[in-house]
Scaffold this motif. Structure first.
Motif, PDB file in Angstrom:
ATOM      1  N   MET A  39       0.820  -1.198   0.000  1.00 13.27           N
ATOM      2  CA  MET A  39       0.000   0.000   0.000  1.00 13.27           C
ATOM      3  C   MET A  39       0.865   1.264   0.000  1.00 13.27           C
ATOM      4  N   VAL A  42       2.321   1.744  -3.521  1.00 13.42           N
ATOM      5  CA  VAL A  42       1.292   2.245  -4.445  1.00 13.42           C
ATOM      6  C   VAL A  42       1.041   3.735  -4.163  1.00 13.42           C
ATOM      7  N   LEU A  43       0.943   4.078  -2.879  1.00 15.92           N
ATOM      8  CA  LEU A  43       0.700   5.470  -2.481  1.00 15.92           C
ATOM      9  C   LEU A  43       1.855   6.382  -2.922  1.00 15.92           C
ATOM     10  N   SER A  45       3.931   5.917  -5.399  1.00 14.89           N
ATOM     11  CA  SER A  45       3.871   6.065  -6.865  1.00 14.89           C
ATOM     12  C   SER A  45       2.794   7.081  -7.232  1.00 14.89           C
TER      13      SER A  45
ATOM     14  N   LEU B  14      -3.855   5.522  -8.578  1.00 12.35           N
ATOM     15  CA  LEU B  14      -2.855   5.017  -7.622  1.00 12.35           C
ATOM     16  C   LEU B  14      -3.161   5.446  -6.188  1.00 12.35           C
ATOM     17  N   THR B  15      -3.436   6.733  -5.963  1.00 11.86           N
ATOM     18  CA  THR B  15      -3.677   7.178  -4.581  1.00 11.86           C
ATOM     19  C   THR B  15      -5.004   6.632  -4.040  1.00 11.86           C
ATOM     20  N   THR B  17      -6.408   3.732  -4.982  1.00 13.03           N
ATOM     21  CA  THR B  17      -6.178   2.298  -4.758  1.00 13.03           C
ATOM     22  C   THR B  17      -5.488   2.053  -3.419  1.00 13.03           C
ATOM     23  N   SER B  18      -4.567   2.929  -3.072  1.00 14.75           N
ATOM     24  CA  SER B  18      -3.792   2.761  -1.831  1.00 14.75           C
ATOM     25  C   SER B  18      -4.682   2.848  -0.587  1.00 14.75           C
ATOM     26  N   MET B  19      -5.902   3.406  -0.746  1.00 21.28           N
ATOM     27  CA  MET B  19      -6.810   3.504   0.401  1.00 21.28           C
ATOM     28  C   MET B  19      -7.634   2.237   0.595  1.00 21.28           C
ATOM     29  N   PRO B  21      -6.966  -1.159   0.706  1.00 23.88           N
ATOM     30  CA  PRO B  21      -6.607  -2.221   1.654  1.00 23.88           C
ATOM     31  C   PRO B  21      -7.076  -1.943   3.080  1.00 23.88           C
TER      32      PRO B  21
END
Lengths: 87, 87
Positions: A39, A42-43, A45, B14-15, B17-19, B21
């Motif tokens: 995570m 990804v964050l 990036s 990307l940002t 998606t990182s949330m 999980p």
């Protein structure tokens, strides 16, 4: 500074501030197992891509906020690695 | 769509998606005590302000991404309240 820029800066301060408690918690408890490394990558990036986007649009609130968030997340990655090695 | 917009959309994906999980984890473990309510409220205020900023700058990647993040965080607030009452 115009109103739009001011709103952008307020937005940036709020979203960046919301990331700080997680970092403080990791440093305080010396435990970061709850934070997923995938995570974080990804964050990071995503934040780097936002910085590129901000530069292309000459959008200062976007650039400054995402640089700040990027630094906070690099620190999280460092502590994540540091405290994982301990266990 | 030009290159700048494309970069903005990639950044947004990307940002956002990182949330995900964190949300999945809360739903799976039915436990959200680790997530600070204060932090969620600050983040929601920040995301709402980014949406206003995006509208003012007519910046679609900013609007779409922050709307998506806003929805994810509203869900987190709902689960936070739901699972806190259980204990």
């Amino acid at each position: 500074m115009n109103t739009t820029q001011l709103i952008g800066i307020v937005a940036g301060i709020l979203t960046a501030t919301s990331m700080l408690p997680q970092l403080v918690k990791i440093i305080k408890h010396k435990k970061a197992d709850d934070v997923s490394m995938f995570m974080l990558i990804v964050l990071l990036s995503g934040l780097a891509t936002w910085i590129v986007y901000g530069i292309l649009r000459e959008d200062w609130p976007i650039i400054v906020t995402n640089c700040f968030s990027f630094i906070i997340n690099v620190l999280m990655v460092i502590f994540r690695i540091k405290y994982s090695h301990k266990n």
